[in-house]
Design a protein around this motif. Structure first.
Motif, PDB file in Angstrom:
ATOM      1  N   LEU A   1      19.337  39.603  16.492  1.00  0.00           N
ATOM      2  CA  LEU A   1      19.467  39.148  18.260  1.00  0.00           C
ATOM      3  C   LEU A   1      18.138  38.424  18.554  1.00  0.00           C
ATOM      4  N   THR A   2      18.519  37.303  19.318  1.00  0.00           N
ATOM      5  CA  THR A   2      17.270  36.725  19.816  1.00  0.00           C
ATOM      6  C   THR A   2      16.283  37.640  20.596  1.00  0.00           C
ATOM      7  N   PRO A   3      15.095  37.130  20.748  1.00  0.00           N
ATOM      8  CA  PRO A   3      14.303  37.832  21.787  1.00  0.00           C
ATOM      9  C   PRO A   3      15.092  38.296  23.061  1.00  0.00           C
TER      10      PRO A   3
ATOM     11  N   LEU B   1       7.803  39.210  34.547  1.00  0.00           N
ATOM     12  CA  LEU B   1       7.732  38.157  33.660  1.00  0.00           C
ATOM     13  C   LEU B   1       8.969  37.863  32.957  1.00  0.00           C
ATOM     14  N   ASN B   2       9.751  38.338  32.091  1.00  0.00           N
ATOM     15  CA  ASN B   2      11.067  37.876  31.639  1.00  0.00           C
ATOM     16  C   ASN B   2      11.510  38.672  30.432  1.00  0.00           C
ATOM     17  N   GLU B   3      12.809  38.629  30.237  1.00  0.00           N
ATOM     18  CA  GLU B   3      13.425  39.252  29.153  1.00  0.00           C
ATOM     19  C   GLU B   3      12.560  39.308  27.737  1.00  0.00           C
ATOM     20  N   GLN B   4      12.234  38.118  27.590  1.00  0.00           N
ATOM     21  CA  GLN B   4      11.552  37.915  26.146  1.00  0.00           C
ATOM     22  C   GLN B   4      10.345  38.980  26.259  1.00  0.00           C
ATOM     23  N   ALA B   5       9.525  39.119  27.265  1.00  0.00           N
ATOM     24  CA  ALA B   5       8.480  39.961  27.485  1.00  0.00           C
ATOM     25  C   ALA B   5       9.090  41.486  27.046  1.00  0.00           C
TER      26      ALA B   5
END
Length: 480
Positions: free
Chosen positions: A31-33, A235-239
């Motif tokens: 999966l991607t971050p 922040l964001n979903e990557q965090a």
């Protein structure tokens, strides 16, 4: 009963440990971050849904089985619980429809959330069967059901991720395998209610016990999942993906040991109290607590010491650096959480004063929300880590103090002191190993730590390990 459960549930926890680590290794690469962050958020939705709607029936199944068996009312017990469960399960699709219709979610997030709601229902129904088996002492049956769900759900989830279903794939895999298990186990479980009837008085007693347990677990979920939602908001979903990767690596490693001990220890404490009263409970609890400290304290300290090389080996390259920073803090929080959940909070269920659980969990949950709101906007990921560790510390102290009013459980001070000293010697040995990085550093530090702790624990008789080892040796050498 405790030691039979410890041995019987060992294969379950080996399977859970292997699958837990493989989940991190493979899903952080497949999966991607961003997709991993979607999975983390949807998994929190699954846990919250199951806990809010259905967990209290699971708790009642476990706590009252021994009592109803002694009274000859098991058919009424099952008939009442399954009727309650099916009534509550009807709420899940209504809530799901509302969330999917009105919540501002992206398309991938909607798919994952839908899978989470469906998975919560089927996993809970399978959990009822598993709790019945545990309470009845059917260790092998409960273990097999757990292993099939754990391994099968992981394998199917990985296949679905590889074909491109993104963050919803692990949840779809878990739900589908739980549903398959129900095809085989549910008919036999429902037949146990044959001849029984729904008892309103029994249902009221179960709700009085189980609903506070569920509410306390909701607060526990607030404590363990708020940081992810706030990281996504600020922040964001990557965090979220970075945080969840490190959090999973730290917490799952410790959870394997705590869940193993809890699966065996919870029913054993209930049985000791029901059959021998508080003196028998005190002896059983002291033995369990000492053994828990002996195994889990070095695991937490060792995990904190090897967090960076462990993340380099286990986590995908896009997430490993951040995850390595997360692991040591989660090792601290995970140990406090495990001791609180699988030992200190047992006082409230044993004493059947589950309303006190709500107040006990409200304190750390509230502290976690306040700290995260204050620290994440200013310090980002570090703010979430500090908040988590501090909140679990507050929760452990609160559980220890309030638990004495419900059903006093002994604190194994001698085991804590001796295991703490052995861990200090282990830490000195681990820190002396140069930071080579990667698998070489991880293996050398793990081996050094294990050897030093093992020798120190035996020399200090930490957690009574020397006496127990001699007892096992004598039994093996005793002529047949």
């Amino acid at each position: 009963m405790f030691w039979r459960g410890v041995l019987g549930y060992l294969p379950v926890n080996i399977a859970q440990g292997v699958v837990g680590l493989l989940t991190i290794v493979l899903f952080t690469r497949v999966l991607t971050p961003e997709q991993y962050g979607v999975y983390a958020l949807a998994f929190s939705v699954l846990s919250l849904t199951q806990t809010v709607l259905l967990t209290w029936t699971e708790a009642a199944m476990a706590r009252f089985h021994a009592r109803q068996d002694a009274d000859g009312r098991l058919p009424d017990h099952f008939a009442t619980l399954y009727r309650l469960w099916f009534g509550l399960a009807l709420v899940a699709p209504i809530v799901a429809a509302g969330v999917l219709r009105f919540a501002p979610l992206s398309a991938p997030m909607k798919v994952a959330v839908a899978a989470a709601f469906a998975g919560a229902v089927v996993k809970s129904l399978a959990k009822l069967s598993q709790e019945r088996r545990r309470a009845a002492g059917e260790v092998s049956g409960a273990a097999l059901l757990d292993i099939v769900q754990t391994v099968g759900g992981f394998v199917l989830g990985l296949v679905l991720a590889l074909v491109g279903l993104g963050g919803a794939a692990p949840l779809l895999g878990m739900g589908a395998i739980s549903l398959l298990c129900l095809v085989f186990v549910l008919p036999a479980e429902l037949r146990r209610s044959t001849g029984g009837r729904y008892d309103p008085a029994m249902a009221k007693a179960y709700a009085a016990y189980g609903v506070p347990v569920a509410l306390s677990l909701v607060l526990a979920l607030v404590l363990s999942t708020t940081d992810r939602f706030l990281l996504a908001a600020f922040l964001n979903e990557q965090a979220v993906g970075v945080y969840h990767a490190g959090y999973s690596l730290g917490s799952r490693t410790l959870d394997v040991v705590f869940i193993w001990l809890g699966m065996a220890g919870g029913p054993a404490l209930v049985a000791a109290l029901e059959r021998g009263g508080h003196p028998a409970l005190k002896d059983a609890a002291h033995e369990q607590a000492g053994f828990m400290v002996l195994l889990t304290l070095p695991a937490a300290v060792g995990l904190a010491l090897v967090g960076r090389p462990l993340a380099q080996v286990m986590v995908g390259p896009d997430l490993s650096a951040g995850a390595g920073h997360v692991v040591p803090w989660i090792a601290v929080a995970g140990w406090l959480s495990g001791v609180t959940t699988y030992y200190l909070l047992q006082a409230f269920t044993l004493g059947r004063k589950t309303l006190m659980l709500i107040g006990c969990m409200a304190i750390p949950a509230g502290a976690n929300v306040i700290l995260n709101l204050a620290l994440i906007p200013r310090f980002g990921l570090d703010g979430a880590l500090w908040s988590t560790a501090a909140s679990y510390g507050v929760g452990a102290v609160g559980a220890a103090l309030l638990g004495r009013r419900a059903c006093p459980l002994p604190v194994p001070w001698a085991a804590l002191t001796r295991c703490g000293l052995a861990c200090a010697l282990m830490a000195a040995a681990v820190l002396a190993v140069p930071a080579f990085g990667g698998v070489v550093e991880l293996i050398l530090k793990a081996c050094a730590g294990a050897v030093v702790y093992g020798v120190a624990a035996l020399a200090l008789d930490a957690g009574g390990v020397r006496g127990r080892a001699l007892d096992i040796l004598q039994r093996r050498l005793k002529p047949a």
